[in-house]
Structures are given as C-alpha cells and as structure tokens.
Scaffold this motif. Structure first.
Motif, mmCIF file in Angstrom:
data_model
loop_
_atom_site.group_PDB
_atom_site.id
_atom_site.type_symbol
_atom_site.label_atom_id
_atom_site.label_comp_id
_atom_site.label_asym_id
_atom_site.label_seq_id
_atom_site.Cartn_x
_atom_site.Cartn_y
_atom_site.Cartn_z
ATOM 1 N N ALA C 23 138.352 50.179 74.964
ATOM 2 C CA ALA C 23 137.173 51.064 75.480
ATOM 3 C C ALA C 23 135.894 50.411 74.965
ATOM 4 C CB ALA C 23 137.078 52.543 75.021
ATOM 5 N N GLU C 24 135.816 49.845 73.646
ATOM 6 C CA GLU C 24 134.556 49.331 73.479
ATOM 7 C C GLU C 24 134.254 47.973 73.890
ATOM 8 O OE1 GLU C 24 134.613 49.554 69.046
ATOM 9 O OE2 GLU C 24 134.579 51.883 69.079
ATOM 10 N N ALA C 25 135.404 47.444 74.639
ATOM 11 C CA ALA C 25 135.123 46.219 75.006
ATOM 12 C C ALA C 25 134.641 46.276 76.628
ATOM 13 C CB ALA C 25 136.461 45.073 75.278
ATOM 14 N N VAL C 26 134.664 47.734 77.039
ATOM 15 C CA VAL C 26 134.277 48.017 78.405
ATOM 16 C C VAL C 26 132.918 48.338 78.714
ATOM 17 C CG1 VAL C 26 134.768 49.459 80.389
ATOM 18 C CG2 VAL C 26 136.742 48.729 79.214
ATOM 19 N N SER C 27 132.538 49.147 77.620
ATOM 20 C CA SER C 27 131.108 49.615 77.813
ATOM 21 C C SER C 27 130.387 49.931 76.602
ATOM 22 C CB SER C 27 131.079 50.565 78.933
ATOM 23 O OG SER C 27 129.958 51.535 78.877
ATOM 24 N N THR C 28 129.168 50.124 76.362
ATOM 25 C CA THR C 28 128.648 50.347 75.299
ATOM 26 C C THR C 28 128.221 52.001 75.635
ATOM 27 O OG1 THR C 28 126.346 49.863 76.236
ATOM 28 C CG2 THR C 28 127.301 48.218 74.499
ATOM 29 N N ILE C 29 128.295 52.856 76.650
ATOM 30 C CA ILE C 29 128.134 54.042 76.896
ATOM 31 C C ILE C 29 129.637 54.879 76.794
ATOM 32 C CG2 ILE C 29 127.511 55.670 78.246
ATOM 33 C CD1 ILE C 29 125.853 53.738 79.808
ATOM 34 N N ARG C 30 129.748 55.277 75.525
ATOM 35 C CA ARG C 30 131.072 55.818 75.089
ATOM 36 C C ARG C 30 131.526 57.067 74.945
ATOM 37 N NH1 ARG C 30 130.655 50.726 70.961
ATOM 38 N NH2 ARG C 30 131.166 49.102 72.366
#
Lengths: 185, 185, 185
Positions: C23-30
């Motif tokens: 997830a953290e590799a996908v976006s900074t909006i988490r």
C-alpha cells in the motif's frame, strides 16, 4: 497409458471447479467418480443438483465410496475421468477398516494407492484426481484426526510422485507444483 | 559465512525428505540435528530406523531438544547441517519455560532466533532448517495452541527473512518462495 | 475504476506487513480500515500502537466491524485503502446475524461481497484487502467452525475472481496467484 493430474487445495478453495474446467477442456467423453458418502438430505440435494448440472454438459456420474480401482478399470477410453475426491476415499477406507476391527495404516494405504495408480495407468485417457490439503493447521488433539492427516499427506505425496501434473488451488487460482511433460496434454 | 535454506510445509508434506535430498546434494560431510523428543517406543523405533538409514549415507546424528545454538556452534565446517525441525524446537522451548513457570512470549522467541541465526551465520557451510506451516487452518479453540501457532509463524518469518532460500513443500514438491543469491549454492 | 489486490495467507504469515508495504508503495494518501473487534486490553494496546506507527507514515485509520461498504464509498480518491481483514469481517457478519437470530449463509455472503466489490470498483484508487487462508487444516469438529471455514473460502474465491492481483503470503514471502493486468499498477 493414462495421463494423471492431481488437483489439491484447502476446503472451499475452488479445487473442484478448477478440476471440472480442466477435465472439460480435455475431452467431451466425461466420467465423474464421486467418493462422498451422502450423510444428510441437504447434502444429497446438493450432490443431485451438481450431477444434473454436469449431465447437461455430457458427464456420466457415479458414486463410489470404496472401489475406485474396479470402477476406473471398467471405464472405456479415450476420455476423461474426474475423481472427486481422494481425501474422502481415504476417509471411507479408514472407517471401513474400523467397522471390521481392522487397522488401516500407512502400509495398507500404500497397497490401495498402488492398485489405484495401476488402474489409472491402464486407462487410455486422462484421469484428474482431486484431493484436500489438510496438513497446514495446528496438530489436532484427536488421535484419529492425526492418523487421518498423516494418511492424507502420504496419499497426496504418492499420487503427486506418479502424476504428470500437480496443481495447488488457493482462492480459486492454480499454483503449479509440477507441470506436464512436453508432448503431454 | 553460512548459507541458510528454510524448508517449510504441512504435516506429511514431504518437507523432511526434500530437505534431506537437498542436503545430500550439498556436501558429503553431513550433520543431522533432530529436535524431536522421544515420547513412546514406536516413535523411538522409527527415529532409530531413520538414523541408521542416514548413517549408511555418511550422516552423523544428534538429538537436541533445546540447545541448537551450542550444537551448531560446536560443529566444524565445511559441510551441511540439517535441523529437523524448528517447530518442535519452539514447542520444546515453550514447554521448558512452562515447567519453570516462566513466560515464553514473542520477545523470548526473538532472542532465541537471534542467537540461532548468529550460530548459523558462523557455520562455514550450509545449514538447512525444516519447519512446519501450522497457520492455514481454522483458529484453534485452545489458547496455548493459538499462542504456539503465533510463535511458529513468527519463527518462520524471522528465519525466512535471514535465509538465502525458502521453499514451501506440498505433496512432496517444492514451491520456491525465495531463491538463492546469484553466486550462492 | 479501482484496482483491487487480495493478500491472503495463514495466521502470522506476514500478510498484513506485506499488504502495508504494498500500500505504501502505491500512494501517500493512505486509508486503513480495521475490522478487528477490540476484545481485551492487551489487544487494544497493540491496535493503538500499530495505529500510531501508521499515523507517522501518513495513514488515517478507522475501525469498522460491519459497514465496510459505506466506509469505502465515503472515501475520496485517489489514494490507497487497506482493509485488514476480510476474514474478521465475515466473522463479524456471522455473529451479527446470530445475535438477531438470522441465518448468515452462502447466499447472504454473496450479497455482501457483491456490494463490497461494487464499492471497491467505485473507488478511484487502489484497494488492498487482507484475508486469511483457513481451509488447509483438518475438518473442524465444531459445526460453526466448519460453516465459517466454508464462508471464508467462498469469500476468498469471490474476491480473487474480481481482483487484479492475488498474493498468497507464507513466511513473510509472496507467492503470486494472479498478477496485475499489463498497464495496471
């Protein structure tokens, strides 16, 4: 000389659906061997519904709790045979022995598997066998459950060693543990 | 600097046979560390038979329920060490703590694994460790079983993170979760 | 149109850590959706600690035992949503029905999953759902456990069929059951 495919997986992993789809891709001459003893009305209705669905797609079906060897030997090829599933067959052999106060140990299992593999090898077509993965949980408290778990593990290994292809199904999706020989199906 | 291979799988998955074959392909200097406590005569006879079979192929064997670290530290390399299995070692550590009214929690496990990995890293050869996959069944009713299941899961992850190669065995066949570094074995 | 990734695995397999890293590799909006009911103080403290750790890395967190559909529908994209985990959500749905003397069967589950997949499909970003593999042990004695196991298996298959990517985690390491479409993430 038959081709053997082992499809294994956990409960409700989609292994039976995967095996059915694989079988239907192989041949239009389709034989289903069900090993599941009918233990209640709801299960009986579910089995009937599945059988009727298959019949619409050219399957013949037969319930056989114990004598898989003679059933397979009696089938004419070419075509495809789907055995669903070996885990229940091992269960049925274990309870049959118990009813006769006999021991069903690993040696007895190996004899049964040897005969099954000989029958499969004599079938001039493809045989797909479904089996459960039951060994990835915690050790069961119950001694009979531990014995059964050991037998199923041994069964899976013996069948896998003889198989042309072995597939582990999880979430309805296949992981290939062994792939068919070049020139095979 | 040792090479570490983790072989995991369910009960009777063929993981031990696979690990043994891998070990024998690595070196003719072969050390077997068994962690299994002998709990009955039948098991003792089975362990003896396996040991004699291995001895014919150049293995030295030793039973060690707890002190894997000092056993590995005492071994001369190069060669191959096979530890079968870590899951029982975790079980033995848990019951040892219980006998001394001590808690064996995740922190204690991490300390033990840290020491084990240091010993393995100091061994100038290949170390193959066998472990069980026990977390893919339904949550156990029993609190101790849940705790044990959590510890084994953590153990597998810590060992896998440090390992050069990780193999999941099902039906006697390997699925490669992590493959050896280029230039490794 | 959302991208859906299913991460499954056994207890303490490292599936949640893997899903978090993905997830953290996908976006900074988490966005984190936790389905775990807090049943004791120790668990509450552990959940709090995990939440604080995530907050330091830009996550918003929310506990939701039942209404995943409306929670996901309410989220603005783009970004990434991590649902941890579906298995507990199925458990919560089952116990909610039981408290209202209702039956939660496969049909009811299919309705819930249909709505969940519609909500996920409407989210303009990536949704990662974590789920347990619970079907690879011996058949549970307990009828409710068998029913739950069947529901979780069906849940995993339905989600996997709709997912762009399916990952089975063992020992902290991924096995790819289904890989993302070319042009996907």
């Amino acid at each position: 000389m038959g081709t053997l495919i082992l499809v294994t997986g956990g409960a409700r992993s989609g292994k039976s659906s995967y095996a059915l789809a694989r079988a239907e891709a192989v041949s239009t001459i389709r034989h289903f061997l069900a090993t599941c003893p009918v233990t209640d009305t709801e299960m009986g209705q579910r089995i009937d519904r599945h059988r009727r669905e298959r019949e619409g797609r050219g399957w013949t079906s037969c319930e056989e709790e114990i004598a898989l060897v003679s059933r397979i030997a009696a089938l004419q090829g070419p075509g495809v045979v789907l055995v669903d599933c070996l885990t229940l067959w091992v269960n049925n052999l274990l309870f049959q022995a118990d009813r006769h106060d006999e021991v069903f140990d690993e040696q007895a299992l190996r004899r049964e598997i040897g005969q099954l593999l000989a029958a499969i090898s004599g079938y001039p077509g493809t045989v797909i066998v479904v089996s459960n993965e039951v060994g990835m949980g915690i050790v069961p408290d119950n001694q009979l459950a531990r014995h059964y778990r050991d037998l199923v593990g041994t069964c899976n290994r013996l069948i896998a060693a003889a198989a042309d292809e072995v597939v582990l199904v999880s979430c309805g999706l296949p992981l290939f543990l062994k792939t068919a020989r070049p020139g095979g199906i």
